[in-house]
Design a protein around this motif. Structure first.
Motif, PDB file in Angstrom:
ATOM      1  N   GLY A 212       0.923  -1.332  -0.115  1.00  0.00           N
ATOM      2  CA  GLY A 212       0.136   0.179  -0.026  1.00  0.00           C
ATOM      3  C   GLY A 212       0.760   1.130  -0.070  1.00  0.00           C
ATOM      4  N   PHE A 213       1.947   1.431   0.840  1.00  0.00           N
ATOM      5  CA  PHE A 213       2.702   2.304   0.846  1.00  0.00           C
ATOM      6  C   PHE A 213       3.427   2.625  -0.457  1.00  0.00           C
ATOM      7  N   THR A 214       4.182   1.444  -0.998  1.00  0.00           N
ATOM      8  CA  THR A 214       4.696   1.736  -2.435  1.00  0.00           C
ATOM      9  C   THR A 214       3.788   2.134  -3.371  1.00  0.00           C
ATOM     10  N   PHE A 215       2.580   1.482  -3.456  1.00  0.00           N
ATOM     11  CA  PHE A 215       1.862   2.127  -4.550  1.00  0.00           C
ATOM     12  C   PHE A 215       1.248   3.254  -4.569  1.00  0.00           C
ATOM     13  N   THR A 216       1.077   3.970  -3.465  1.00  0.00           N
ATOM     14  CA  THR A 216       0.788   5.328  -2.945  1.00  0.00           C
ATOM     15  C   THR A 216       1.714   6.223  -3.431  1.00  0.00           C
ATOM     16  N   MET A 217       3.017   5.841  -3.249  1.00  0.00           N
ATOM     17  CA  MET A 217       3.937   6.744  -3.330  1.00  0.00           C
ATOM     18  C   MET A 217       4.257   6.627  -5.120  1.00  0.00           C
ATOM     19  N   LEU A 218       4.150   5.453  -5.702  1.00  0.00           N
ATOM     20  CA  LEU A 218       4.219   5.466  -7.082  1.00  0.00           C
ATOM     21  C   LEU A 218       3.117   6.163  -7.717  1.00  0.00           C
ATOM     22  N   PHE A 219       1.852   5.984  -7.503  1.00  0.00           N
ATOM     23  CA  PHE A 219       0.771   6.821  -8.121  1.00  0.00           C
ATOM     24  C   PHE A 219       0.798   8.154  -7.712  1.00  0.00           C
ATOM     25  N   THR A 220       1.131   8.575  -6.621  1.00  0.00           N
ATOM     26  CA  THR A 220       1.375   9.948  -6.226  1.00  0.00           C
ATOM     27  C   THR A 220       2.200  10.796  -7.201  1.00  0.00           C
ATOM     28  N   THR A 221       3.420   9.997  -7.384  1.00  0.00           N
ATOM     29  CA  THR A 221       4.520  10.698  -8.206  1.00  0.00           C
ATOM     30  C   THR A 221       4.097  10.652  -9.751  1.00  0.00           C
ATOM     31  N   LEU A 222       3.536   9.535  -9.988  1.00  0.00           N
ATOM     32  CA  LEU A 222       3.045   9.404 -11.377  1.00  0.00           C
ATOM     33  C   LEU A 222       2.283  10.261 -11.785  1.00  0.00           C
ATOM     34  N   PHE A 223       1.027  10.532 -11.076  1.00  0.00           N
ATOM     35  CA  PHE A 223       0.057  11.186 -11.445  1.00  0.00           C
ATOM     36  C   PHE A 223       0.052  12.797 -11.077  1.00  0.00           C
ATOM     37  N   GLY A 224       1.141  13.035 -10.174  1.00  0.00           N
ATOM     38  CA  GLY A 224       1.601  14.332  -9.928  1.00  0.00           C
ATOM     39  C   GLY A 224       2.491  14.838 -11.194  1.00  0.00           C
TER      40      GLY A 224
END
Length: 300
Positions: A212-224
């Motif tokens: 969950g933590f990893t996916f959150t960081m990845l998607f936050t960076t990607l969609f940011g």
């Protein structure tokens, strides 16, 4: 005066909703929404409500125990933040948290006052007086509602000038304290997460925590990055009006739903394999317990 009346009425309703109605209008984030709409700044209300909601994620109560009144704290924090120009994060630390803690005393007072109606209901039960039971049951809502309406109404009516002066001091001569309260208010949601994680079976499902933590960081960076590209596109052409703000949270919601579905299927398969759902006779499957005696096989 209209805003004070509306917020006071909502303060009385929200505790009744929490105890009996269960419409989710008693959550801090909803209190922030209502207060923000009444005060004319929904963004500030939602920011304060969401911060307080995260802060109390792991806070609960058992039996007759009292807990902090996060909703009343959110109402007053939003009202005074909008009216005095205080930063939402500072309002959470300087107003919402102290008010929520102080309101424990009025909660206890409401419980004491309700014992009168409880004893009257007992008497009506002995007399088989059903109308009397209904009457005193409904009357029991009065102490609960007044325990929130009176302090919130008094604070909104007479506390505005005081809070305005405090906000002015925190923004000028004591700016260092105001900045500290702002930082503390921003950190408080992390405290709520920490309390929640303390009660969740993290050791058993630590893999999901890391994922969950990893996916959150990845998607936050990607969609940011996608959001930055979208902002740049709007500067090039006014026809580009797409909004990517919610994509990262939407993606995380779908992933969380997928994990929940997988866990549910595994739990159902385990339950069926032990004969728990087919009505077969025989001894019940043995429950797994940890060293402290806690049953662990009832967790998904």
């Amino acid at each position: 005066m209209v805003a004070i009346a509306l917020l006071t009425l909502y303060a009385g309703y929200q505790i009744l909703d929490e105890l009996q109605i269960y419409s989710a209008m008693s959550s801090p984030v909803f209190a922030g929404l209502v207060s923000g709409l009444v005060m004319g700044d929904m963004k500030a209300g939602l920011m304060i409500g969401a911060s307080v909601q995260l802060m109390v994620l792991g806070v609960g109560t058992f039996g007759g125990a009292s807990k902090i009144d996060a909703n009343s704290g959110t109402i007053l924090a939003t009202a005074f933040s909008v009216s005095s120009g205080m930063k939402p994060a500072a309002a959470v630390a300087a107003i919402a948290v102290p008010v929520a803690s102080i309101m424990i005393q009025t909660d206890i007072l409401a419980r004491f006052a309700n014992t009168f109606f409880a004893h009257r209901i007992d008497k009506m039960v002995d007399e088989y007086n059903y109308k009397g039971i209904e009457r005193y049951f409904l009357a029991g809502a009065l102490p609960w509602a007044l325990s929130r309406m009176i302090p919130v109404g008094l604070a909104l009516s007479f506390g505005g000038g005081f809070v305005t002066n405090v906000a002015h001091v925190l923004n000028t001569s004591w700016k260092w304290l105001g900045d500290g309260l702002t930082t503390a208010g921003a950190v408080l949601p992390a405290v709520g997460f920490a309390i929640l994680l303390h009660y969740l079976p993290v050791k058993k499902h630590f893999a999901y925590l890391f994922l969950g933590f990893t996916f959150t960081m990845l998607f936050t960076t990607l969609f940011g990055s996608v959001q930055m590209l979208g902002t740049a596109m709007t500067e090039v052409t006014k026809k580009f009006t797409a909004n990517f703000n919610g994509l990262s949270m939407l993606a995380m919601a779908f992933i969380a739903f997928a994990f929940a579905a997988i866990a549910y299927q595994q739990s159902t398969a385990l339950h069926d394999s032990t004969g728990g759902g087919n009505g077969e006779s025989g001894s019940a499957p043995k429950k797994n317990t940890n060293e402290e005696g806690e049953i662990t096989d009832d967790e998904l």
